[in-house]
Design a protein around this motif. Structure first.
Motif, PDB file in Angstrom:
ATOM      1  N   ASN A  41      -5.468   6.575 -10.749  1.00 28.20           N
ATOM      2  CA  ASN A  41      -5.539   5.404  -9.670  1.00 28.20           C
ATOM      3  C   ASN A  41      -4.871   4.382 -10.341  1.00 28.20           C
ATOM      4  O   ASN A  41      -4.276   3.412  -9.470  1.00 28.20           O
ATOM      5  CB  ASN A  41      -6.913   5.373  -9.449  1.00 28.20           C
ATOM      6  CG  ASN A  41      -7.570   6.186  -8.303  1.00 28.20           C
ATOM      7  OD1 ASN A  41      -7.075   6.360  -7.394  1.00 28.20           O
ATOM      8  ND2 ASN A  41      -8.663   7.002  -8.924  1.00 28.20           N
ATOM      9  N   ILE A  42      -5.023   3.725 -11.587  1.00 28.41           N
ATOM     10  CA  ILE A  42      -4.277   2.613 -12.029  1.00 28.41           C
ATOM     11  C   ILE A  42      -2.655   2.951 -11.803  1.00 28.41           C
ATOM     12  O   ILE A  42      -2.037   1.924 -11.377  1.00 28.41           O
ATOM     13  CB  ILE A  42      -4.576   2.446 -13.460  1.00 28.41           C
ATOM     14  CG1 ILE A  42      -6.039   2.122 -13.708  1.00 28.41           C
ATOM     15  CG2 ILE A  42      -3.432   1.290 -14.093  1.00 28.41           C
ATOM     16  CD1 ILE A  42      -6.497   1.927 -15.089  1.00 28.41           C
ATOM     17  N   ALA A  43      -2.210   4.004 -12.220  1.00 32.77           N
ATOM     18  CA  ALA A  43      -0.709   4.273 -12.129  1.00 32.77           C
ATOM     19  C   ALA A  43      -0.443   4.339 -10.605  1.00 32.77           C
ATOM     20  O   ALA A  43       0.636   3.599  -9.975  1.00 32.77           O
ATOM     21  CB  ALA A  43      -0.377   5.630 -12.487  1.00 32.77           C
ATOM     22  N   GLU A  44      -1.175   4.907  -9.623  1.00 31.72           N
ATOM     23  CA  GLU A  44      -0.920   4.916  -8.117  1.00 31.72           C
ATOM     24  C   GLU A  44      -0.947   3.330  -7.648  1.00 31.72           C
ATOM     25  O   GLU A  44      -0.079   3.206  -6.787  1.00 31.72           O
ATOM     26  CB  GLU A  44      -2.097   5.605  -7.567  1.00 31.72           C
ATOM     27  CG  GLU A  44      -1.761   5.616  -5.860  1.00 31.72           C
ATOM     28  CD  GLU A  44      -0.787   6.446  -5.313  1.00 31.72           C
ATOM     29  OE1 GLU A  44      -0.334   6.347  -4.333  1.00 31.72           O
ATOM     30  OE2 GLU A  44      -0.118   7.554  -6.166  1.00 31.72           O
ATOM     31  N   GLY A  45      -1.977   2.676  -7.978  1.00 30.69           N
ATOM     32  CA  GLY A  45      -1.949   1.295  -7.554  1.00 30.69           C
ATOM     33  C   GLY A  45      -0.945   0.415  -7.806  1.00 30.69           C
ATOM     34  O   GLY A  45      -0.247  -0.497  -7.205  1.00 30.69           O
ATOM     35  N   ASP A  46      -0.447   0.561  -9.131  1.00 31.51           N
ATOM     36  CA  ASP A  46       0.791  -0.108  -9.734  1.00 31.51           C
ATOM     37  C   ASP A  46       1.912   0.199  -8.985  1.00 31.51           C
ATOM     38  O   ASP A  46       2.808  -0.825  -8.714  1.00 31.51           O
ATOM     39  CB  ASP A  46       0.809   0.041 -11.210  1.00 31.51           C
ATOM     40  CG  ASP A  46       1.925  -1.184 -11.791  1.00 31.51           C
ATOM     41  OD1 ASP A  46       1.366  -2.081 -11.677  1.00 31.51           O
ATOM     42  OD2 ASP A  46       2.841  -0.452 -12.415  1.00 31.51           O
ATOM     43  N   GLU A  47       2.136   1.285  -8.392  1.00 31.77           N
ATOM     44  CA  GLU A  47       3.416   1.827  -7.954  1.00 31.77           C
ATOM     45  C   GLU A  47       3.398   1.352  -6.393  1.00 31.77           C
ATOM     46  O   GLU A  47       4.287   1.597  -5.647  1.00 31.77           O
ATOM     47  CB  GLU A  47       3.630   3.329  -7.866  1.00 31.77           C
ATOM     48  CG  GLU A  47       3.929   3.844  -9.416  1.00 31.77           C
ATOM     49  CD  GLU A  47       4.975   3.346  -9.706  1.00 31.77           C
ATOM     50  OE1 GLU A  47       6.028   3.286  -8.904  1.00 31.77           O
ATOM     51  OE2 GLU A  47       5.197   3.136 -10.996  1.00 31.77           O
ATOM     52  N   ARG A  48       2.292   0.813  -5.840  1.00 33.14           N
ATOM     53  CA  ARG A  48       2.202   0.566  -4.592  1.00 33.14           C
ATOM     54  C   ARG A  48       3.034  -0.703  -4.175  1.00 33.14           C
ATOM     55  O   ARG A  48       3.368  -1.523  -4.873  1.00 33.14           O
ATOM     56  CB  ARG A  48       0.627   0.466  -3.952  1.00 33.14           C
ATOM     57  CG  ARG A  48      -0.365   1.493  -3.771  1.00 33.14           C
ATOM     58  CD  ARG A  48       0.284   2.393  -2.902  1.00 33.14           C
ATOM     59  NE  ARG A  48      -0.132   3.631  -2.764  1.00 33.14           N
ATOM     60  CZ  ARG A  48      -0.288   4.394  -1.707  1.00 33.14           C
ATOM     61  NH1 ARG A  48      -0.111   3.857  -0.589  1.00 33.14           N
ATOM     62  NH2 ARG A  48      -1.175   5.496  -1.721  1.00 33.14           N
ATOM     63  N   GLY A  49       3.138  -0.837  -2.669  1.00 37.03           N
ATOM     64  CA  GLY A  49       4.317  -1.889  -2.480  1.00 37.03           C
ATOM     65  C   GLY A  49       3.476  -3.172  -2.131  1.00 37.03           C
ATOM     66  O   GLY A  49       4.107  -4.381  -2.605  1.00 37.03           O
ATOM     67  N   SER A  50       2.160  -3.269  -1.989  1.00 34.12           N
ATOM     68  CA  SER A  50       1.697  -4.579  -1.759  1.00 34.12           C
ATOM     69  C   SER A  50       0.511  -4.904  -2.532  1.00 34.12           C
ATOM     70  O   SER A  50      -0.084  -3.897  -3.328  1.00 34.12           O
ATOM     71  CB  SER A  50       1.209  -4.600  -0.312  1.00 34.12           C
ATOM     72  OG  SER A  50       0.082  -3.921  -0.388  1.00 34.12           O
ATOM     73  N   ASN A  51       0.394  -6.287  -2.985  1.00 32.23           N
ATOM     74  CA  ASN A  51      -0.858  -6.422  -3.858  1.00 32.23           C
ATOM     75  C   ASN A  51      -2.136  -6.173  -3.511  1.00 32.23           C
ATOM     76  O   ASN A  51      -3.155  -5.651  -4.020  1.00 32.23           O
ATOM     77  CB  ASN A  51      -0.879  -8.112  -3.870  1.00 32.23           C
ATOM     78  CG  ASN A  51       0.222  -8.434  -4.881  1.00 32.23           C
ATOM     79  OD1 ASN A  51       0.795  -7.933  -5.780  1.00 32.23           O
ATOM     80  ND2 ASN A  51       0.392  -9.827  -4.901  1.00 32.23           N
ATOM     81  N   LYS A  52      -2.210  -6.002  -1.902  1.00 34.32           N
ATOM     82  CA  LYS A  52      -3.461  -5.529  -1.358  1.00 34.32           C
ATOM     83  C   LYS A  52      -3.847  -4.117  -1.828  1.00 34.32           C
ATOM     84  O   LYS A  52      -4.952  -3.850  -1.951  1.00 34.32           O
ATOM     85  CB  LYS A  52      -3.370  -5.852   0.107  1.00 34.32           C
ATOM     86  CG  LYS A  52      -4.642  -5.531   0.941  1.00 34.32           C
ATOM     87  CD  LYS A  52      -4.684  -5.772   2.248  1.00 34.32           C
ATOM     88  CE  LYS A  52      -6.006  -5.394   2.903  1.00 34.32           C
ATOM     89  NZ  LYS A  52      -6.279  -5.681   4.271  1.00 34.32           N
ATOM     90  N   GLU A  53      -2.738  -3.391  -1.615  1.00 37.85           N
ATOM     91  CA  GLU A  53      -3.041  -1.836  -2.020  1.00 37.85           C
ATOM     92  C   GLU A  53      -3.176  -1.607  -3.498  1.00 37.85           C
ATOM     93  O   GLU A  53      -4.087  -0.902  -3.795  1.00 37.85           O
ATOM     94  CB  GLU A  53      -1.748  -0.970  -1.525  1.00 37.85           C
ATOM     95  CG  GLU A  53      -1.786  -0.934  -0.126  1.00 37.85           C
ATOM     96  CD  GLU A  53      -0.385  -0.079   0.217  1.00 37.85           C
ATOM     97  OE1 GLU A  53      -0.653   0.993   1.337  1.00 37.85           O
ATOM     98  OE2 GLU A  53       0.750  -0.296  -0.121  1.00 37.85           O
ATOM     99  N   THR A  54      -2.527  -2.495  -4.245  1.00 39.94           N
ATOM    100  CA  THR A  54      -2.614  -2.647  -5.804  1.00 39.94           C
ATOM    101  C   THR A  54      -4.253  -2.569  -6.042  1.00 39.94           C
ATOM    102  O   THR A  54      -4.750  -2.017  -6.894  1.00 39.94           O
ATOM    103  CB  THR A  54      -1.542  -3.459  -6.429  1.00 39.94           C
ATOM    104  OG1 THR A  54      -0.271  -2.984  -6.216  1.00 39.94           O
ATOM    105  CG2 THR A  54      -1.801  -3.439  -7.740  1.00 39.94           C
ATOM    106  N   ILE A  55      -4.720  -3.618  -5.535  1.00 33.30           N
ATOM    107  CA  ILE A  55      -6.097  -4.123  -5.889  1.00 33.30           C
ATOM    108  C   ILE A  55      -7.083  -3.104  -5.485  1.00 33.30           C
ATOM    109  O   ILE A  55      -7.917  -2.834  -5.983  1.00 33.30           O
ATOM    110  CB  ILE A  55      -6.076  -5.549  -5.096  1.00 33.30           C
ATOM    111  CG1 ILE A  55      -5.600  -6.595  -5.831  1.00 33.30           C
ATOM    112  CG2 ILE A  55      -7.870  -5.769  -5.275  1.00 33.30           C
ATOM    113  CD1 ILE A  55      -5.450  -7.907  -5.260  1.00 33.30           C
TER     114      ILE A  55
END
Length: 69
Positions: free
Chosen positions: A49-63
């Protein structure tokens, strides 16, 4: 973003997962396959989940994914 392998929290979660896999291969966990499998999958999901969030395009999705982790 995209540098999740450099994040300390990701490195710590990988170490935690490795330790959990090691511990669940011993007694008494090894006798309870269902519990053992569930604990292993839960531990692995933290780093994933950390890796998936870091690869997302927006801060909202990352958080969002960091909160799941």
């Amino acid at each position: 973003m995209g540098n999740f392998k450099e994040l300390r929290v990701w490195k710590d979660s990988v170490n935690l997962s490795a330790n959990i896999y090691y511990m669940t291969r011993k007694e008494p966990f090894v006798k309870d396959f269902g519990l053992c499998n569930q604990i292993q999958r839960a531990a692995a999901s933290i780093a994933l989940n950390i890796a998936e969030g870091d690869e997302r395009g927006s801060n909202k999705e990352t958080i969002y994914f960091f909160n799941i982790a």
